[in-house]
Design a protein around this motif. Sequence first.
Motif, PDB file in Angstrom:
ATOM      1  N   ARG A 115       5.229   0.323   2.878  1.00 16.81           N
ATOM      2  CA  ARG A 115       4.089  -0.282   3.561  1.00 16.81           C
ATOM      3  C   ARG A 115       4.480  -1.540   4.319  1.00 16.81           C
ATOM      4  O   ARG A 115       5.449  -2.226   3.975  1.00 16.81           O
ATOM      5  CB  ARG A 115       2.974  -0.575   2.573  1.00 16.81           C
ATOM      6  CG  ARG A 115       3.124  -1.830   1.736  1.00 16.81           C
ATOM      7  CD  ARG A 115       1.887  -1.956   0.847  1.00 16.81           C
ATOM      8  NE  ARG A 115       1.925  -3.134   0.015  1.00 16.81           N
ATOM      9  CZ  ARG A 115       1.292  -4.279   0.301  1.00 16.81           C
ATOM     10  NH1 ARG A 115       0.592  -4.402   1.413  1.00 16.81           N
ATOM     11  NH2 ARG A 115       1.348  -5.296  -0.525  1.00 16.81           N
ATOM     12  N   PHE A 150      -1.952  -0.914   4.094  1.00 13.69           N
ATOM     13  CA  PHE A 150      -1.511   0.250   3.318  1.00 13.69           C
ATOM     14  C   PHE A 150      -1.470   1.491   4.204  1.00 13.69           C
ATOM     15  O   PHE A 150      -1.346   2.610   3.730  1.00 13.69           O
ATOM     16  CB  PHE A 150      -2.464   0.495   2.135  1.00 13.69           C
ATOM     17  CG  PHE A 150      -2.517  -0.661   1.169  1.00 13.69           C
ATOM     18  CD1 PHE A 150      -1.490  -0.865   0.262  1.00 13.69           C
ATOM     19  CD2 PHE A 150      -3.567  -1.549   1.190  1.00 13.69           C
ATOM     20  CE1 PHE A 150      -1.520  -1.944  -0.621  1.00 13.69           C
ATOM     21  CE2 PHE A 150      -3.611  -2.630   0.305  1.00 13.69           C
ATOM     22  CZ  PHE A 150      -2.580  -2.822  -0.597  1.00 13.69           C
ATOM     23  N   ASP A 187      -4.945   5.335   4.472  1.00  8.06           N
ATOM     24  CA  ASP A 187      -4.379   4.406   3.494  1.00  8.06           C
ATOM     25  C   ASP A 187      -3.580   5.151   2.436  1.00  8.06           C
ATOM     26  O   ASP A 187      -4.100   6.054   1.771  1.00  8.06           O
ATOM     27  CB  ASP A 187      -5.492   3.596   2.814  1.00  8.06           C
ATOM     28  CG  ASP A 187      -5.920   2.405   3.666  1.00  8.06           C
ATOM     29  OD1 ASP A 187      -5.153   2.031   4.584  1.00  8.06           O
ATOM     30  OD2 ASP A 187      -7.003   1.860   3.412  1.00  8.06           O
ATOM     31  N   GLY A 188      -2.311   4.755   2.270  1.00  7.52           N
ATOM     32  CA  GLY A 188      -1.448   5.375   1.270  1.00  7.52           C
ATOM     33  C   GLY A 188      -1.814   4.918  -0.132  1.00  7.52           C
ATOM     34  O   GLY A 188      -2.448   3.878  -0.317  1.00  7.52           O
ATOM     35  N   GLN A 189      -1.398   5.698  -1.117  1.00 10.40           N
ATOM     36  CA  GLN A 189      -1.679   5.375  -2.513  1.00 10.40           C
ATOM     37  C   GLN A 189      -0.379   5.039  -3.250  1.00 10.40           C
ATOM     38  O   GLN A 189       0.688   5.562  -2.915  1.00 10.40           O
ATOM     39  CB  GLN A 189      -2.369   6.565  -3.185  1.00 10.40           C
ATOM     40  CG  GLN A 189      -3.747   6.815  -2.597  1.00 10.40           C
ATOM     41  CD  GLN A 189      -4.374   8.090  -3.092  1.00 10.40           C
ATOM     42  OE1 GLN A 189      -3.709   8.936  -3.684  1.00 10.40           O
ATOM     43  NE2 GLN A 189      -5.658   8.232  -2.835  1.00 10.40           N
ATOM     44  N   PRO A 190      -0.488   4.189  -4.289  1.00 13.79           N
ATOM     45  CA  PRO A 190       0.716   3.779  -5.015  1.00 13.79           C
ATOM     46  C   PRO A 190       1.410   4.958  -5.693  1.00 13.79           C
ATOM     47  O   PRO A 190       0.761   5.925  -6.094  1.00 13.79           O
ATOM     48  CB  PRO A 190       0.185   2.816  -6.081  1.00 13.79           C
ATOM     49  CG  PRO A 190      -1.173   2.441  -5.652  1.00 13.79           C
ATOM     50  CD  PRO A 190      -1.705   3.566  -4.824  1.00 13.79           C
ATOM     51  N   TYR A 203      -3.625  -7.151  -1.224  1.00 13.05           N
ATOM     52  CA  TYR A 203      -2.465  -6.883  -0.377  1.00 13.05           C
ATOM     53  C   TYR A 203      -1.244  -7.688  -0.829  1.00 13.05           C
ATOM     54  O   TYR A 203      -0.114  -7.272  -0.639  1.00 13.05           O
ATOM     55  CB  TYR A 203      -2.791  -7.227   1.090  1.00 13.05           C
ATOM     56  CG  TYR A 203      -3.986  -6.461   1.615  1.00 13.05           C
ATOM     57  CD1 TYR A 203      -3.822  -5.269   2.314  1.00 13.05           C
ATOM     58  CD2 TYR A 203      -5.283  -6.903   1.372  1.00 13.05           C
ATOM     59  CE1 TYR A 203      -4.916  -4.552   2.780  1.00 13.05           C
ATOM     60  CE2 TYR A 203      -6.387  -6.193   1.821  1.00 13.05           C
ATOM     61  CZ  TYR A 203      -6.201  -5.017   2.516  1.00 13.05           C
ATOM     62  OH  TYR A 203      -7.278  -4.303   2.960  1.00 13.05           O
ATOM     63  N   GLU A 213      -3.845  -2.457  -8.798  1.00 11.54           N
ATOM     64  CA  GLU A 213      -3.548  -1.041  -9.075  1.00 11.54           C
ATOM     65  C   GLU A 213      -3.790  -0.699 -10.542  1.00 11.54           C
ATOM     66  O   GLU A 213      -4.293   0.364 -10.876  1.00 11.54           O
ATOM     67  CB  GLU A 213      -2.086  -0.763  -8.703  1.00 11.54           C
ATOM     68  CG  GLU A 213      -1.666   0.665  -8.943  1.00 11.54           C
ATOM     69  CD  GLU A 213      -0.164   0.863  -8.751  1.00 11.54           C
ATOM     70  OE1 GLU A 213       0.438   0.139  -7.937  1.00 11.54           O
ATOM     71  OE2 GLU A 213       0.390   1.742  -9.415  1.00 11.54           O
ATOM     72  N   LYS A 243     -11.256  -2.583   0.908  1.00  4.91           N
ATOM     73  CA  LYS A 243     -10.355  -1.585   1.500  1.00  4.91           C
ATOM     74  C   LYS A 243      -9.015  -1.623   0.760  1.00  4.91           C
ATOM     75  O   LYS A 243      -8.436  -0.579   0.420  1.00  4.91           O
ATOM     76  CB  LYS A 243     -10.156  -1.882   2.992  1.00  4.91           C
ATOM     77  CG  LYS A 243      -9.276  -0.880   3.737  1.00  4.91           C
ATOM     78  CD  LYS A 243      -9.270  -1.235   5.233  1.00  4.91           C
ATOM     79  CE  LYS A 243      -8.135  -0.554   5.988  1.00  4.91           C
ATOM     80  NZ  LYS A 243      -8.139   0.904   5.922  1.00  4.91           N
ATOM     81  N   ALA A 283      -7.519   1.340  -1.678  1.00  7.08           N
ATOM     82  CA  ALA A 283      -6.231   1.963  -1.349  1.00  7.08           C
ATOM     83  C   ALA A 283      -5.358   2.013  -2.602  1.00  7.08           C
ATOM     84  O   ALA A 283      -4.641   2.991  -2.843  1.00  7.08           O
ATOM     85  CB  ALA A 283      -5.526   1.173  -0.247  1.00  7.08           C
ATOM     86  N   LEU A 284      -5.463   0.968  -3.416  1.00  7.34           N
ATOM     87  CA  LEU A 284      -4.613   0.876  -4.605  1.00  7.34           C
ATOM     88  C   LEU A 284      -5.211   1.573  -5.811  1.00  7.34           C
ATOM     89  O   LEU A 284      -4.487   1.980  -6.726  1.00  7.34           O
ATOM     90  CB  LEU A 284      -4.396  -0.603  -4.961  1.00  7.34           C
ATOM     91  CG  LEU A 284      -3.555  -1.401  -3.978  1.00  7.34           C
ATOM     92  CD1 LEU A 284      -3.786  -2.894  -4.177  1.00  7.34           C
ATOM     93  CD2 LEU A 284      -2.082  -1.060  -4.161  1.00  7.34           C
TER      94      LEU A 284
END
Lengths: 113, 228
Positions: free
Chosen positions: A82, A87, A95-98, B151, B158, B183, B187-188
């Motif tokens: 990233r 993300f 948006d990418g994920q972990p 971020y 997460e 957002k 995303a996480l």
Amino acid sequence: MHEYPITQQIIKIAEKHCLLAQSGSVKKISLVVGDCSGLVGDSIDMYFRAISEGSLCEGAMLEIERIEPKLRCPSCGALFKRKPMSFACPECEADGQPTEIGKEFYIKEIEVE
Amino acid sequence: MHDVKKVNVMEGILDENDHIAAHVNEKLSKNGILCVNVMGAPGAGKTTTLKNLIRRLDGLVAYVIEGDIESDIDTQELLGLGIQAYQINTFGACHLDAPMVESMVDSIDLGRNSILFIENIGNLVCPAEFSIGEHVKMLVASVTEGSDKPYKYPLAFEKADMIVLNKVDLRPYVDFDEEFFMKGVRALNKDAMVFKTSGKSGEGFKEAAAWLSWKAGQACNGNQHHGR
């Protein structure tokens, strides 16, 4: 920030496997450290020299393999690194994920004598 | 000269911590105790959040283990409110780990079917890396910290099962972009519950306490899951 106790743990694990291999000293420790693990390789290296004195690991070479973190895009499936403050997938903007890539923190192997 | 030989290790540095954390989790689960690991930056409002949640838990007994580098200011405040609180001082360490928590849990008398909050060291980085036996990771963030925190500190967001966005009463006075914040959070972390709260007015804590009470009810029925 917590590399001192972590380095103690690295030495403890290496010594355990050295003794299990019926060897007298550790010559090299190969560590795998993900950049998202929160551990700083240079700090571990610095502490290692000090803490390993008098242990079976004294004088051992510490080899650190770093792993770059990757996100997975839920839309197109791309694995990507990233950009700061984003993300977004470089391929499709979703948006990418972990993932677990970049969180590694383990001893891969040691060399003993 | 001796021969040098390679030994395959493949052992995680944190495996021992995680093993002890699993043991703590199992012990608490057997007694129907929901364990909540409270994480957040210094000044986010972790202790204020606990005070607001505990008074809304409707008869559920709560215990608090306070983690601080030094001092017992928060513990004394909680004790003054009649909350059963215990202090761990790390004297420099930036997070609580499972052996510290195990030692404290073994030394205190926790009633069955209750809730144990463990307030971690104020730090948005290290506590997220160490399991301490929790069922729920609760992250307290605040609008005064800024909307870019997911971020900049992604692991804490997460890993959280529950995010308390605190100090929302201060939104008119700070440049907090809630859309940008959410957002990043989503995303996480698609699943974490998010509660918007104010330690000053009490807004939002009723809902957060109700969710925790529901989780504690699951604990009593043996339906708990380990924290992430």
